[in-house]
Each structure stands twice: as C-alpha cells, then as structure tokens.
Design an enzyme around this catalytic site. Structure first.
Site, PDB file in Angstrom:
ATOM      1  N   ARG A  98       0.844  -1.182   0.000  1.00 56.51           N
ATOM      2  CA  ARG A  98       0.000   0.000   0.000  1.00 56.51           C
ATOM      3  C   ARG A  98       0.887   1.242   0.000  1.00 56.51           C
ATOM      4  NH1 ARG A  98      -2.680   2.978   4.907  1.00 56.51           N
ATOM      5  NH2 ARG A  98      -3.717   4.597   3.716  1.00 56.51           N
ATOM      6  N   HIS A 142      -2.793  11.016   1.168  1.00 59.74           N
ATOM      7  CA  HIS A 142      -2.216  10.758   2.485  1.00 59.74           C
ATOM      8  C   HIS A 142      -1.601  12.085   2.958  1.00 59.74           C
ATOM      9  CE1 HIS A 142      -0.862   7.211   5.136  1.00 59.74           C
ATOM     10  NE2 HIS A 142      -0.479   8.305   5.778  1.00 59.74           N
ATOM     11  N   GLU A 187      -7.133   8.332   6.753  1.00 56.55           N
ATOM     12  CA  GLU A 187      -7.398   8.938   8.055  1.00 56.55           C
ATOM     13  C   GLU A 187      -7.837  10.397   7.984  1.00 56.55           C
ATOM     14  OE1 GLU A 187      -4.147   8.227  10.743  1.00 56.55           O
ATOM     15  OE2 GLU A 187      -4.298   6.074  10.548  1.00 56.55           O
ATOM     16  N   ASN A 314      -7.254   1.344   9.904  1.00 55.93           N
ATOM     17  CA  ASN A 314      -5.945   1.590  10.510  1.00 55.93           C
ATOM     18  C   ASN A 314      -6.132   1.447  12.007  1.00 55.93           C
ATOM     19  OD1 ASN A 314      -5.276   2.254   7.908  1.00 55.93           O
ATOM     20  ND2 ASN A 314      -4.719   4.380   8.326  1.00 55.93           N
ATOM     21  N   TYR A 316      -4.160   1.055  15.800  1.00 52.66           N
ATOM     22  CA  TYR A 316      -2.945   1.068  16.609  1.00 52.66           C
ATOM     23  C   TYR A 316      -3.204   0.804  18.085  1.00 52.66           C
ATOM     24  CZ  TYR A 316      -0.507   2.758  12.535  1.00 52.66           C
ATOM     25  OH  TYR A 316       0.035   2.830  11.284  1.00 52.66           O
ATOM     26  N   GLU A 381      -3.427  -0.409   8.011  1.00 55.86           N
ATOM     27  CA  GLU A 381      -2.255  -0.071   8.832  1.00 55.86           C
ATOM     28  C   GLU A 381      -2.375  -0.735  10.190  1.00 55.86           C
ATOM     29  OE1 GLU A 381      -1.269   4.107   9.414  1.00 55.86           O
ATOM     30  OE2 GLU A 381      -1.708   4.537   7.315  1.00 55.86           O
TER      31      GLU A 381
HETATM   32  C1  FCB Z   1      -1.081   6.807  10.937  1.00 56.23           C
HETATM   33  C2  FCB Z   1      -0.695   7.394   9.609  1.00 56.23           C
HETATM   34  C3  FCB Z   1       0.626   6.923   9.072  1.00 56.23           C
HETATM   35  C4  FCB Z   1       1.644   6.740  10.172  1.00 56.23           C
HETATM   36  C5  FCB Z   1       1.084   5.931  11.315  1.00 56.23           C
HETATM   37  C6  FCB Z   1       2.050   5.676  12.418  1.00 56.23           C
HETATM   38  O1  FCB Z   1      -1.919   7.673  11.626  1.00 56.23           O
HETATM   39  O2  FCB Z   1      -1.676   7.107   8.643  1.00 56.23           O
HETATM   40  O3  FCB Z   1       1.049   7.812   8.084  1.00 56.23           O
HETATM   41  O4  FCB Z   1       2.136   7.961  10.563  1.00 56.23           O
HETATM   42  O5  FCB Z   1      -0.044   6.560  11.826  1.00 56.23           O
END
Ligand code: FCB
Length: 474
Positions: A98, A142, A187, A314, A316, A381
C-alpha cells in the site's frame, strides 16, 4: 541489491515468537499480506521532476513544528531507490504493498496539466510491483495537499473537493488497468482534527469549527471521487477509504462514564464512519466538538455515502476513558465530556506511548461488520514504533515488534473465525520513515533505514513476517 538479512524459516525463531502457534484457523488463500508507506514519509525528492510543494513541505518549515526541525526532503529516498525497495518487498514475501500518490507530484497546481514525469514514477512502481506478483493498493490522499490549492482555501472550500475528484479520475484513467485496490483518503480524522483543530499537522490551524468544516469537504471529496472512480475503473476494482479507529473502553462503572464512552466514540470513530456508511453525522457530534454544523448542501450526505467495496482499517490502540470526576478535571480535559487515561498500570506501550491492545483490533473489525454492514475489510495499517538499535551489522533485534505483530495477527485469525470478510493486512510500515511531527525519531519499519547512508537492514520482525507469510502459502 544492497539487502541485508535473510528471511528464514519461522520455526527457527524462539518458540514464543514462532508465528502461527496461536492461530484459531488458517487464513484464506489470496489473503493480502502486505506493508504500507505514504508518499511524503518515504519518497524524498520533493523538488524533482516537476513536483510542486504540498502543505507538508510548508508546514515542516515552521519553527517548532517538527522534532529537531526535520523534514521529508530526503526521507527514505524511496523516489530514487524504488526498484531496490520493490526487490526488498519481494524478498520479504509481500503479496501486497500500500502506497500513496503525491498529488503535487502528478498535478503540481492541484488541477490542470498532468506532470508526466511525476506520474511516470507511479507507473514504474506499479509495473515493478506487478512484475514481482505484488498487488498494489493505491491511496490517493495521504495528507499532502498541493500548496496551490491551499492558497485557494484548501479543505475549507468546496472547490477542493471537486479538484480531488478530478485528480482521482485522472489517476484512475492512467493506472486503472493495473491497479485493483483504491483508497480515496487516509485517516481524514487526522487531516481534519490534527491539521485544523490541534495544529500539530499541516496546515497547522487551531480552530475546531475549521476542523469540522474541512472534514465535511474531505468527506465530500471522497464521495465525489468514489463516483468518478466507479465510472472509469473496471468492474472488478475495489474502492474504499482508510479510517483510523480507537475502540473506546470505560475506565470505571459509573453511568456518567458510559455516556463519556459514547461521546468519545462519536468523536474518535463515528465522525467519519456514520456519514460514509449511514449518510448522517452522529447526532451529538457537533455538541461533543463544541461547533456548529459545517456547510452541508442538499445531496452531500448521499454522495458521501456512495457505496464502497471495502473499508480500510488503521488500528494502533484503544482509548480508555471516564467521565471527569470534578469540574476542574472537566475543564482540563480536551473534551469536557470525558477524560482519557493515558497510563494504565500493567499495560505495555510502544515508543509512541500507545498502549498495546490487540483485542481492540478484533473488537473494531467485528463491530464494523456487524453494526455497519461493511462488505469487506482490509487492515490498511497496524504496527508499532520501538527504539531500534543497529550496530552496523546485518541485523536489528526487535523482538517487541515481532511480538506485537504476532498478537495482532492472532486477533485477525479470531476475526476470520467469526465469518468477518477480512481480505488483507498491511504492516505499518515497510521502512522506517518520516513520522510527521515526530520526524525520524520514531521507527515503525520492518526494515531499518540508516538515514546517513540510506542503507536498508531487514529487522528481525521483517524476517519473521517473511517467514510467517511463507508458512501461510498454499
Ligand atoms: C497513521 C498514519 C501513518 C503513520 C502511522 C504511524 O496515523 O496514517 O502515516 O504515521 O499513523
């Protein structure tokens, strides 16, 4: 080729790190195992071959905006090392990659004539990927808006949404015969809130009303682009958007905290999800943000909710919140309605200070399928920054990242066991790169980048991922 480190059989990793051990079931054939990057974070070459500046080129020049005044001018030099990097992806057994297209590289003025030299870079990249059997996933935005458009009002004006749709159509006409997977935005919560309310991302403004207005035009640009993409791409094209999610948990049992959870969820997850999948903004959004309605015109929400083929997720971390326990706590909190617990005793954190919480990935994916009826999902992500150390040899020992990836991949296998239509998983990131306001101080890569020489060294996590993918081959 300049590639150090060799993938190895995953059984040679210590038992606790040998992938596959706690998987509930296998992954479907054709599952897209990949990695992700974005243009400004890896390409460099910001003034080359006719590229014009984006809002990020401008933002990084602001004193104090970026860690140690660093910039994406060189980044991981991917623009010049693209062939080597694609070879590296093949070496890592990736099935998918990607990446994002830099709008000001292909349309320097944001609209108007195509910069053929800029576009040729992405054509070569796509061809190189396909030659290695790696599926390209293209992100159109992006965060790097052409400065020329910012000067005409950027995301605060409707015209930018039209300009984005035209840009999307142009790229689709040129790459649509070879690229199947398309993402309009990455995002938009970050482009809107971090860029216009908190001022920690480009264009660096500090006004929540501007953030909601910008978000509406970004959403509109998404809807318009989906329509254009649909019109020009072959039927089998998969069109989606990548949203960031933070499942929200309650830190205590108080009923007020339940309300706080709902409000944090509206703010962090439903702001973009509801308009895209339900054609409406969540009822309390404007109150939670303390703003008035953005300039919505008739048909905007119908356009924004144009049907998608998949949703990019995405993921985290999660959010742990509670209702403020005093008036003072409420006024200190970013949103009067809830407080975020930043440090949880016993929890593990990455170098970003983000809690490691793999269960949240399972929760969000199943919710998106059940509550929003999302047809297909791709994790676009997931990954972690840790302090990696390279001592000049062939390896970087990053067992924490292996562990992180393994736990999240196990969560995916539980999700699949619940019949959720999950199609792929992209690790953020292929390479260490420019982490926005944190500059080069945070390393997310499967591959270490020694910025002084641009040498790439495959981390243990890269070797682990390569062997894990190989073990899934059928
Ligand atoms: C996300 C972003 C990516 C990167 C990660 C750690 O929010 O999409 O570009 O910075 O975090």
């Amino acid at each position: 080729m300049g590639i150090s480190g060799r993938p190895q059989d995953h059984r040679s990793f210590p038992a606790s790190l040998a992938g596959g051990s706690n998987l509930v079931g296998g992954f479907p054939p054709g599952f897209l195992w990949g990695a992700a990057t974005s243009a400004y974070q890896v390409e460099g070459a910001v003034r080359e071959d006719g590229r014009a500046p984006s809002i990020w080129d401008r933002f990084v020049a602001r004193p104090g905006a970026i860690f140690q005044g660093q910039t994406g001018e060189v980044a991981a030099d991917h623009y010049h090392r693209m062939e080597e990097d694609v070879a590296l992806m093949a070496h890592l057994n990736l099935r998918a990659y990607r990446f994002s297209i830099a709008w000001p590289r292909v349309l320097p003025q944001g609209t108007g004539p195509v910069n053929e030299r800029g576009l040729a870079f992405y054509e070569r990249l796509v061809d190189a990927l396909l030659a290695r059997g790696i599926e390209p996933l293209v992100t159109l935005y992006h965060w790097d808006l052409p400065v020329a458009l910012e000067e005409r009002g950027g995301w605060l004006v409707r015209d930018t949404a039209q300009a984005f749709a035209e840009y999307a159509e142009m790229v689709a006409r040129r790459l649509g015969d070879r690229v199947r997977w398309w993402l309009t935005h990455n995002e938009p919560w970050c482009s809107s809130y971090l860029g216009y309310a908190l001022g920690i991302h480009a264009p660096g403004m500090h006004d929540k009303q501007l953030a909601i207005n910008a978000s509406h035009h970004i959403l509109l640009s998404h809807g318009l682009a989906v329509q254009r993409l649909r019109a020009v791409l072959p039927r089998e094209a998969q069109i989606g958007i990548a949203l960031d999610f933070y499942p929200v948990y309650a830190a205590d049992e108080r009923p007020e905290t339940q309300v706080a959870v709902q409000q944090a969820d509206v703010f962090r997850n439903r702001w973009f999800l509801d308009p895209i999948f339900r054609a409406s903004y969540p009822e309390s959004l404007f109150t939670v943000l303390g703003v008035t309605s953005p300039p919505i015109q008739t048909d905007d929400l119908a356009l924004i909710a144009s049907p998608l083929d998949f949703l990019g997720v995405n993921y985290y971390s999660r959010m742990l919140v509670r209702a403020p326990r005093s008036a003072a706590a409420a006024s200190a909190a970013e949103h009067a309605s809830y407080e975020v617990i930043e440090r949880i005793p016993g929890a593990a954190y990455t170098d970003m200070g983000w809690e490691i919480f793999p269960e949240g990935l399972e929760v969000i994916l199943t919710r998106l399928h059940r509550e929003y009826g999302v047809k297909a999902l791709v994790v676009t992500e997931n990954g972690a920054a840790f302090e990696d150390h390279w001592h000049g040899g062939e390896s970087v020992h990053d067992w924490q990242r292996i562990h992180y990836l393994q736990q999240h991949i196990e969560a995916l296998s539980r999700v699949l066991a619940q019949q959720v239509p999950l199609k792929g998983y992209m690790v953020w990131s292929l390479l260490d790169n420019f982490e926005w306001a944190f500059g080069y101080s945070k390393r997310f890569g499967l591959v270490y980048v020694d910025y002084s020489t641009q040498r790439r060294i495959i981390k243990d996590s890269g070797r682990w991922y390569a062997s894990f993918i190989a073990s899934q081959r059928r």
